[in-house]
Design a protein around this motif. Structure first.
Motif, PDB file in Angstrom:
ATOM      1  N   ASN A 184     -16.737  -3.973 -25.040  1.00 43.65           N
ATOM      2  CA  ASN A 184     -17.089  -2.554 -25.116  1.00 43.65           C
ATOM      3  C   ASN A 184     -15.847  -1.688 -25.176  1.00 43.65           C
ATOM      4  O   ASN A 184     -15.799  -0.710 -25.917  1.00 43.65           O
ATOM      5  CB  ASN A 184     -17.924  -2.154 -23.895  1.00 43.65           C
ATOM      6  CG  ASN A 184     -19.387  -2.435 -24.119  1.00 43.65           C
ATOM      7  OD1 ASN A 184     -19.857  -2.382 -25.255  1.00 43.65           O
ATOM      8  ND2 ASN A 184     -20.103  -2.755 -23.069  1.00 43.65           N
ATOM      9  N   GLU A 220     -24.754   2.979 -22.546  1.00 43.02           N
ATOM     10  CA  GLU A 220     -24.169   2.792 -23.859  1.00 43.02           C
ATOM     11  C   GLU A 220     -25.040   3.428 -24.934  1.00 43.02           C
ATOM     12  O   GLU A 220     -24.546   4.120 -25.810  1.00 43.02           O
ATOM     13  CB  GLU A 220     -24.016   1.298 -24.116  1.00 43.02           C
ATOM     14  CG  GLU A 220     -23.001   0.983 -25.175  1.00 43.02           C
ATOM     15  CD  GLU A 220     -22.982  -0.509 -25.480  1.00 43.02           C
ATOM     16  OE1 GLU A 220     -22.085  -0.912 -26.202  1.00 43.02           O
ATOM     17  OE2 GLU A 220     -23.852  -1.229 -24.993  1.00 43.02           O
ATOM     18  N   GLN A 225     -25.532  -0.582 -17.732  1.00 43.97           N
ATOM     19  CA  GLN A 225     -24.549  -0.560 -18.798  1.00 43.97           C
ATOM     20  C   GLN A 225     -25.178  -0.322 -20.160  1.00 43.97           C
ATOM     21  O   GLN A 225     -24.758   0.545 -20.899  1.00 43.97           O
ATOM     22  CB  GLN A 225     -23.791  -1.886 -18.803  1.00 43.97           C
ATOM     23  CG  GLN A 225     -22.600  -1.844 -19.736  1.00 43.97           C
ATOM     24  CD  GLN A 225     -22.046  -3.221 -19.993  1.00 43.97           C
ATOM     25  OE1 GLN A 225     -22.332  -4.137 -19.232  1.00 43.97           O
ATOM     26  NE2 GLN A 225     -21.291  -3.370 -21.025  1.00 43.97           N
ATOM     27  N   MET A 259     -26.340  -4.791 -15.506  1.00 49.85           N
ATOM     28  CA  MET A 259     -26.638  -4.984 -16.913  1.00 49.85           C
ATOM     29  C   MET A 259     -27.479  -3.841 -17.470  1.00 49.85           C
ATOM     30  O   MET A 259     -27.183  -3.288 -18.507  1.00 49.85           O
ATOM     31  CB  MET A 259     -27.393  -6.305 -17.100  1.00 49.85           C
ATOM     32  CG  MET A 259     -26.541  -7.527 -16.999  1.00 49.85           C
ATOM     33  SD  MET A 259     -25.244  -7.556 -18.212  1.00 49.85           S
ATOM     34  CE  MET A 259     -26.084  -8.380 -19.546  1.00 49.85           C
ATOM     35  N   ILE A 269     -18.031  -8.916 -21.915  1.00 51.35           N
ATOM     36  CA  ILE A 269     -18.802  -7.891 -22.628  1.00 51.35           C
ATOM     37  C   ILE A 269     -18.200  -6.508 -22.348  1.00 51.35           C
ATOM     38  O   ILE A 269     -18.086  -5.674 -23.248  1.00 51.35           O
ATOM     39  CB  ILE A 269     -20.285  -7.956 -22.231  1.00 51.35           C
ATOM     40  CG1 ILE A 269     -20.894  -9.241 -22.783  1.00 51.35           C
ATOM     41  CG2 ILE A 269     -21.055  -6.757 -22.760  1.00 51.35           C
ATOM     42  CD1 ILE A 269     -22.311  -9.497 -22.359  1.00 51.35           C
ATOM     43  N   THR A 270     -17.747  -6.309 -21.091  1.00 49.81           N
ATOM     44  CA  THR A 270     -17.069  -5.056 -20.764  1.00 49.81           C
ATOM     45  C   THR A 270     -15.816  -4.897 -21.624  1.00 49.81           C
ATOM     46  O   THR A 270     -15.551  -3.822 -22.169  1.00 49.81           O
ATOM     47  CB  THR A 270     -16.650  -5.061 -19.279  1.00 49.81           C
ATOM     48  OG1 THR A 270     -17.752  -5.479 -18.508  1.00 49.81           O
ATOM     49  CG2 THR A 270     -16.190  -3.701 -18.831  1.00 49.81           C
ATOM     50  N   GLN A 315     -20.159 -11.310 -18.375  1.00 43.00           N
ATOM     51  CA  GLN A 315     -20.338  -9.856 -18.286  1.00 43.00           C
ATOM     52  C   GLN A 315     -19.007  -9.138 -18.437  1.00 43.00           C
ATOM     53  O   GLN A 315     -18.913  -8.109 -19.106  1.00 43.00           O
ATOM     54  CB  GLN A 315     -20.955  -9.491 -16.939  1.00 43.00           C
ATOM     55  CG  GLN A 315     -22.417  -9.816 -16.859  1.00 43.00           C
ATOM     56  CD  GLN A 315     -23.109  -9.050 -15.748  1.00 43.00           C
ATOM     57  OE1 GLN A 315     -22.551  -8.090 -15.231  1.00 43.00           O
ATOM     58  NE2 GLN A 315     -24.287  -9.460 -15.383  1.00 43.00           N
TER      59      GLN A 315
END
Lengths: 267, 135
Positions: free
Chosen positions: A63, B41, B37, B34, A59-60, A56
């Motif tokens: 981003n 987004e 987010q 999750m 993934i941050t 995770q």
């Protein structure tokens, strides 16, 4: 409690001491079993959950890289807890055997066959107890286990194909760093993109594009890229394989290649 | 077991209920980051302003009369510029098409149709926009 809870039952043999010893034994046995079998299992699941947390986190990070590159923001800081391992940065300018890069063949406007190389670099997390290696490379998050074959793509990069225009758009993100850096515990990753993105190619005319991935020797993510390119994420039906780690796109009428250079200032 | 009192068994039961409740809550909280987010987004990434900008710049050319000299040339120049700008700034593929013979008109205006196609890899957007032209 009534004295004789079943009528006529004789409770002369009931002993509080024996009852206590029995229950105490059960409790101690229970604790022993949990310590012997449960604790290793718990630790195992701790490693698993560390890896999942890092997935995770990566993934941050991806981003944030997207914000940096695709939204043209010059600086970006990410603070994250690194659990069960450490995070490294790999400079794209490395020329030794551990370098990994993409090569793209296409026709430019004059009809000549052009070949471009894009070194990737990476931000890589390596688990200390487990064998997982999770990387942010080329705007994607990829994961593999060091003692096993194969790899998976956790989060896709933002390559896309526009069906109504027949346009294929490829983004390459190179990660640069002046020094070798690593972080664990609480890491503050400072990234910057001070050079404007470079449009390497914007060509029109019907053509096939060939993309080849050259993996790192020890951290081979070619299966992840293969599944991404040959799956239906970009183009319906995917790219066609053209040899080892080489893929051919369907005919496109416009090809755009953009290259971003992100510098990792500090971890 | 003579002196034991079992009046308080509900306390044990409550303990079990609370523990189960906390367990379920913990699972739900684990799922929450999750979801949050990806939802945020998706909302943030909708290119509303970019599409409005494109529409704003294309409307004047859609208002031009079909008999304007060098109309095709003007449109092609506009197309090349807008495509290069969209790619450079928003990483998006865009194209447009103008229909000046829609046949839609009222007392004061005739309406030309402007079709905008926009795709930035996350959002694919097509719109038909009626541009009013004063008769």
């Amino acid at each position: 409690m009534k004295r004789n809870w079943v009528k006529g039952m004789n409770d002369d043999g009931v002993s509080e001491a024996i009852g206590f010893i029995l229950i105490f034994t059960i409790v101690v046995l229970g604790i022993t079993i949990v310590t012997l079998y449960g604790y290793p299992l718990l630790q195992q699941s701790q490693i698993g959950s560390d890896e999942r947390i890092m997935e995770q986190n990566m993934i941050t990070l991806q981003n944030d890289l997207k914000i940096l590159t695709l939204s043209n923001v010059p600086y970006r800081d990410t603070t994250m807890g690194i659990s069960g391992g450490s995070i490294f940065v790999l400079d794209s300018n490395r020329t030794d055997a551990d370098n990994h890069y993409f090569q793209v063949w296409y026709n430019n406007n004059t009809g000549a066959w052009v070949n471009e190389t894009f070194s990737l670099g990476a931000l890589r997390f390596i688990s200390s107890q487990g064998q997982a290696a999770i990387s942010v490379e080329n705007g994607a998050v990829v994961k593999r286990y060091q003692d096993a074959e194969g790899s998976t793509m956790v989060a896709d990069p933002r390559w896309f194909y526009d069906a109504s225009e027949d346009a294929l758009v490829l983004f390459f993100t190179e990660i640069e760093a002046d020094d070798a850096m690593s972080g664990d515990g609480i890491a503050n990753i400072q990234m910057s993109m001070l050079d404007p993105p470079e449009v390497v190619a914007d060509v029109t005319g019907s053509q096939t594009i060939i993309i080849e991935y050259f993996p790192d020797n020890t951290f081979d993510y070619s299966t992840a890229w293969k599944n991404y390119l040959m799956g239906s994420t970009i183009v319906e039906g995917g790219f066609t394989p053209d040899g080892d780690n080489r893929y051919r796109s369907p005919n496109v009428s416009r090809l755009v290649i953009k290259k971003y250079t992100v510098k990792i200032e500090r971890i | 077991m003579e002196s034991l009192d079992d009046e308080g068994q509900w306390i044990v039961l409550m303990g079990v209920v609370v523990a189960t409740g906390m367990f379920i809550l913990a699972i739900i909280i684990n799922q929450a980051p999750m979801v949050g987010q990806s939802t945020a987004e998706a909302v943030l990434e909708f290119p509303k302003n970019e599409i409005q900008d494109i529409r704003y710049h294309l409307a004047p050319i859609a208002q031009l009369d079909a008999n304007t000299t060098g109309l095709i040339d003007k449109e092609n120049k506009m197309r090349a510029d807008m495509q290069a700008l969209s790619m450079a700034r928003n990483n998006a593929v865009m194209d447009f098409d103008i229909d000046r013979n829609t046949g839609f008109e009222d007392l004061f205006y005739q309406y030309n149709r402007l079709d905008i196609h926009y795709n930035n890899g996350v959002t694919t957007y097509d719109e038909e926009y009626s541009v009013p032209v004063r008769l």
